[in-house]
Motif scaffolding. Sequence first.
Motif, mmCIF file in Angstrom:
data_model
loop_
_atom_site.group_PDB
_atom_site.id
_atom_site.type_symbol
_atom_site.label_atom_id
_atom_site.label_comp_id
_atom_site.label_asym_id
_atom_site.label_seq_id
_atom_site.Cartn_x
_atom_site.Cartn_y
_atom_site.Cartn_z
ATOM 1 N N ALA A 39 0.836 -1.211 0.000
ATOM 2 C CA ALA A 39 0.000 0.000 0.000
ATOM 3 C C ALA A 39 0.866 1.255 0.000
ATOM 4 C CB ALA A 39 -0.930 0.006 1.219
ATOM 5 N N ASP A 40 0.333 2.330 -0.601
ATOM 6 C CA ASP A 40 1.044 3.619 -0.591
ATOM 7 C C ASP A 40 0.988 4.175 0.825
ATOM 8 O OD1 ASP A 40 1.812 4.150 -3.345
ATOM 9 O OD2 ASP A 40 -0.324 3.956 -3.742
ATOM 10 N N GLY A 41 1.690 5.207 1.158
ATOM 11 C CA GLY A 41 2.673 5.860 0.338
ATOM 12 C C GLY A 41 3.467 6.808 1.241
ATOM 13 N N GLY A 111 5.613 17.655 -10.732
ATOM 14 C CA GLY A 111 4.385 17.569 -9.932
ATOM 15 C C GLY A 111 4.522 16.758 -8.658
ATOM 16 N N ARG A 112 5.511 15.858 -8.601
ATOM 17 C CA ARG A 112 5.643 14.997 -7.418
ATOM 18 C C ARG A 112 6.797 15.395 -6.517
ATOM 19 N NH1 ARG A 112 4.307 8.675 -8.724
ATOM 20 N NH2 ARG A 112 3.663 8.628 -6.548
ATOM 21 N N ASN A 113 7.368 16.569 -6.713
ATOM 22 C CA ASN A 113 8.470 16.978 -5.832
ATOM 23 C C ASN A 113 8.083 16.912 -4.360
ATOM 24 O OD1 ASN A 113 10.439 17.420 -7.722
ATOM 25 N ND2 ASN A 113 10.225 19.647 -7.783
ATOM 26 N N ILE A 144 11.462 1.496 -2.124
ATOM 27 C CA ILE A 144 12.040 2.788 -2.488
ATOM 28 C C ILE A 144 11.734 3.021 -3.973
ATOM 29 C CG2 ILE A 144 14.349 1.829 -2.954
ATOM 30 C CD1 ILE A 144 15.516 4.400 -1.744
ATOM 31 N N LYS A 145 11.259 4.223 -4.317
ATOM 32 C CA LYS A 145 10.764 4.447 -5.676
ATOM 33 C C LYS A 145 11.143 5.839 -6.146
ATOM 34 C CE LYS A 145 6.174 6.009 -4.116
ATOM 35 N NZ LYS A 145 4.771 5.645 -3.912
ATOM 36 N N HIS A 146 11.065 6.161 -7.378
ATOM 37 C CA HIS A 146 10.798 5.368 -8.556
ATOM 38 C C HIS A 146 12.128 5.253 -9.259
ATOM 39 C CE1 HIS A 146 7.242 7.801 -7.422
ATOM 40 N NE2 HIS A 146 6.583 6.700 -7.654
ATOM 41 N N PHE A 147 12.676 4.041 -9.305
ATOM 42 C CA PHE A 147 14.046 3.793 -9.715
ATOM 43 C C PHE A 147 14.122 3.656 -11.236
ATOM 44 C CE2 PHE A 147 17.803 0.831 -9.862
ATOM 45 C CZ PHE A 147 18.737 1.754 -9.410
ATOM 46 N N LYS A 155 3.973 12.931 -19.436
ATOM 47 C CA LYS A 155 4.209 11.666 -20.129
ATOM 48 C C LYS A 155 5.127 10.739 -19.327
ATOM 49 C CE LYS A 155 4.889 9.367 -24.430
ATOM 50 N NZ LYS A 155 5.771 9.115 -25.546
ATOM 51 N N ARG A 156 4.780 10.601 -18.071
ATOM 52 C CA ARG A 156 5.687 9.858 -17.189
ATOM 53 C C ARG A 156 5.823 8.399 -17.582
ATOM 54 N NH1 ARG A 156 2.787 8.121 -11.592
ATOM 55 N NH2 ARG A 156 0.696 7.832 -12.373
ATOM 56 N N MET A 157 4.830 7.847 -18.322
ATOM 57 C CA MET A 157 4.926 6.431 -18.671
ATOM 58 C C MET A 157 5.723 6.171 -19.935
ATOM 59 S SD MET A 157 1.303 4.941 -17.467
ATOM 60 C CE MET A 157 1.473 3.611 -16.294
ATOM 61 N N VAL A 188 12.620 -2.541 -4.190
ATOM 62 C CA VAL A 188 12.881 -1.340 -4.988
ATOM 63 C C VAL A 188 11.802 -1.317 -6.066
ATOM 64 C CG1 VAL A 188 14.450 -0.340 -6.720
ATOM 65 C CG2 VAL A 188 15.390 -1.297 -4.620
ATOM 66 N N MET A 189 11.212 -0.145 -6.317
ATOM 67 C CA MET A 189 10.202 -0.056 -7.385
ATOM 68 C C MET A 189 10.832 0.572 -8.620
ATOM 69 S SD MET A 189 6.631 2.126 -7.550
ATOM 70 C CE MET A 189 5.857 1.454 -6.099
ATOM 71 N N SER A 190 10.812 -0.177 -9.740
ATOM 72 C CA SER A 190 11.345 0.408 -10.977
ATOM 73 C C SER A 190 10.347 1.448 -11.498
ATOM 74 C CB SER A 190 11.644 -0.677 -12.016
ATOM 75 O OG SER A 190 10.522 -1.509 -12.220
ATOM 76 N N SER A 191 10.864 2.398 -12.271
ATOM 77 C CA SER A 191 10.015 3.537 -12.665
ATOM 78 C C SER A 191 9.349 3.306 -14.021
ATOM 79 C CB SER A 191 10.857 4.810 -12.692
ATOM 80 O OG SER A 191 11.951 4.660 -13.568
ATOM 81 N N TYR A 192 8.526 4.271 -14.427
ATOM 82 C CA TYR A 192 7.769 4.160 -15.685
ATOM 83 C C TYR A 192 8.555 4.581 -16.922
ATOM 84 C CZ TYR A 192 3.224 4.021 -13.163
ATOM 85 O OH TYR A 192 2.137 3.693 -12.398
ATOM 86 N N ASN A 193 9.418 5.572 -16.733
ATOM 87 C CA ASN A 193 10.047 6.290 -17.861
ATOM 88 C C ASN A 193 11.188 5.497 -18.498
ATOM 89 O OD1 ASN A 193 10.777 7.225 -14.979
ATOM 90 N ND2 ASN A 193 12.676 7.284 -16.162
ATOM 91 N N THR A 223 7.761 -3.709 -10.360
ATOM 92 C CA THR A 223 7.506 -2.624 -11.318
ATOM 93 C C THR A 223 6.577 -1.620 -10.670
ATOM 94 O OG1 THR A 223 5.505 -3.637 -12.224
ATOM 95 C CG2 THR A 223 7.603 -4.209 -13.290
ATOM 96 N N ASP A 224 6.586 -0.392 -11.196
ATOM 97 C CA ASP A 224 5.534 0.541 -10.804
ATOM 98 C C ASP A 224 4.241 0.022 -11.447
ATOM 99 O OD1 ASP A 224 4.035 2.594 -9.805
ATOM 100 O OD2 ASP A 224 5.253 4.208 -10.637
ATOM 101 N N TRP A 225 3.137 0.462 -10.912
ATOM 102 C CA TRP A 225 1.833 -0.102 -11.304
ATOM 103 C C TRP A 225 1.563 0.079 -12.808
ATOM 104 C CZ3 TRP A 225 3.356 -1.391 -6.999
ATOM 105 C CH2 TRP A 225 2.591 -2.096 -6.085
ATOM 106 N N PHE A 226 1.474 -1.047 -13.514
ATOM 107 C CA PHE A 226 1.283 -1.086 -14.971
ATOM 108 C C PHE A 226 2.485 -0.512 -15.722
ATOM 109 C CE2 PHE A 226 -3.259 -1.091 -13.609
ATOM 110 C CZ PHE A 226 -3.583 -2.342 -14.103
ATOM 111 N N GLY A 429 0.445 17.376 -7.622
ATOM 112 C CA GLY A 429 0.223 15.950 -7.411
ATOM 113 C C GLY A 429 0.701 15.075 -8.530
ATOM 114 N N GLU A 430 0.431 13.810 -8.329
ATOM 115 C CA GLU A 430 0.868 12.780 -9.256
ATOM 116 C C GLU A 430 0.194 12.932 -10.616
ATOM 117 O OE1 GLU A 430 0.235 8.938 -7.618
ATOM 118 O OE2 GLU A 430 0.567 7.915 -9.513
ATOM 119 N N GLY A 431 0.944 12.684 -11.657
ATOM 120 C CA GLY A 431 0.360 12.634 -12.994
ATOM 121 C C GLY A 431 0.432 13.930 -13.774
#
Length: 715
Positions: A39-41, A111-113, A144-147, A155-157, A188-193, A223-226, A429-431
């Motif tokens: 669970a987050d976060g 947005g997520r700073n 630990i994220k987002h690696f 366009k974070r994904m 460790v959570m890998s990132s989207y980018n 992985t990060d979600w999706f 915020g996120e996104g």
Amino acid sequence: MAGVSVGMPVIGATRSLVPGAAGTTFPIERLGIPAIVFADGPAGLRIDPTRDFYSKTYYCTHFPIGISLSSTWDTESVYQIGKAIGEEVRDYGVDILLAPGNNLMRNPLCGRNFEYYSEDPLLSGYIAAAYINGVQSNGVGTSIKHFAFNNQETKRMGNDARMTQRTARELYLRPFEIAIHNSAPWTVMSSYNKINGTFTAESYELLTTILRNEWEYEGAVVTDWFGGKDRVANVNAGNDMIQPGLPSDTDIIMAAVEDGRIMPQTLDANVKRILQLIVKTPRFNGYVYNDEPDLSTHAEVARKVAAEGTVLLKNDDVLPLSHSTKNVAVYGVTSYDIIPGGSGSGTVNRPYTISLIEGLRNNGYNADKKLMEQYSAHLKQFRKEQEAAKTDWWRSEERAKELLFTIQQLSLDADNNDVAIITIGRISGEGVDRDSVEFYLNTNEVELINNVCTAFHMKKKKVVVLLNIGDVIETASWKNLPDAILVPWHCGQEGGNSMADVLSGHSTSSGCLPMTFPIDVADHYSSQNMVMNAPNITLGVGQKDEDQGIRNIDYTIYEEGIYVGYRYFDTFSKEVSYPFGYGLSYTTFEYKDVEINRADDKIYIDITITNSGFLPGKEVVQIFTKAPKSKLDKPSRELKAFAKTTELQPSEHQRLRLTINVMDLASFDQNEQAWVMDGGRYHFYISSATKGTQFTETLKIKKSKQAVNDVFKQR
Ligand code: BGC
């Protein structure tokens, strides 16, 4: 793989275990392997606060956000926050907390700073390590994220972060490297980018060569979600778990094992790491959770640390408020609707939010009644209008427009009150990245500050501005108007209390900036390669992953290299509004008896700090270093150690020891494909947050180098 079926929403898809959690693993009951819960976060545990058919509530404490934690410059306080969050994770039946967020703050518009820690990798790394150690002291895990290189939301994904290996290693990987070596996060959570054209979640160089081989990380990678596109590439790169995981993922992976695209040994290693993770969890070990975390003790921790992370930017003889101050004129819609945290997966379903009015009352002040009525009516009307126009969950929340007042009313307010407080608020915020418009005060905000300052100053009364923000804003054009400026950031559910604690002096002001307040957002070198007006492209929507055409959206060139934040402003003598590391105190400190010694691979700096003022206080000591001349371009100074005193009473002193790993003085030399420490004389600037450099020491160090793998070739 994780157990969410196609078409199910991600968030709250784990109804049968902990409603509102982000995901689970897939249980194999026949082998006695339970599903474990993620669970987050970062600012507290995010689960649903209510459940169907139950009257009981499941609220979690909303703690101060990441930037507020790093502003404490105090690893012990951050450990305490982590410990309290971890207790809620354990007591609500969750196994892994999807935090901390440890991406570097490359630019103020990300947005997520608010979830991250700093523009400096060393500060980020040690704060993250303290957080992880605190959470994991409860026998639960972190992610630990987002690696890694997830430094923008636009366009974070699919955004391709393009940079040199030096930039990657010195800046963006360092916070993770430091945190991992000093805390051992369970996952460790890998990132989207992407990094230089390859999805990070598909990068063997990132997830195996660096993370596992160079850093010897032994935990699991999720992985990060999706996140990511190609499941086979995800597995071969070094992800152990695909989240949230779809049945089709299992089919793809099994087919790849059959036809040799995934080696059975790779899958075995994944399974082994997942099982090693599961056997550590409370759920596997039959921990009987009670759904009764100690929310009141945690609220106290949140209040104390939020005050500790509050940064005093300006103080012309007004704070702490004098004992005779009783009546306060409170302005700004945010004073009446304070922002506890940012939006997106980093939000927390908290039991309450203490308003500034309540916090002032709890500290013995009376807020002006007429103003309270005016703001209350204004906010009621705003909420009515807002109801009609609900926005997507990941979008920044809209704020009510600032109310303006007649000169007559302000002048009467000044007669009736001892001091004025104005709160300016920003949420992100996120996104979505912040639009540069959000960096500046709008015309109503400027007019409000102007008019209140004029009216109160006419009556010889003072004005304090509070910044309830998640990231830096413009201050240079108006900072001369009020008498004091305090930055409590988004400080969680106890916000009103912690703000008032600092105003009153019940808590001493001891926070320092983890990020520069520039004069203009465009002053950052990275702003030349950052979307300044956040387009309507959230989560990659409207822009396909395969599109590679639009600069700063499909790809971002990290042209500034290592010159991020103060590394740029200092080296190129660019004026700023408030520098990195800055923060005033209610008292003064004297530095003396500095000693610097080297023993093997460590450098020790000892110093005595004395409270030379009239009020209690805590001091942050920062050690910046400057390397000798080199064939490499180097910043004029870099943070290499920091420490904070305990609360010192007037004339009390404390001897502090700061430690630097010698190899941390090295820079990455791409030609030598190694961390290289140039031989020569290094300067050590022993600095105070308020007064700048107090002492400069030097040490001669011999050249040494440490070779590493060649990764992230630029195309
Ligand atoms: C976010 C992560 C979060 C995950 C699960 C993703 O969209 O990037 O930070 O942990 O969702 O909620």
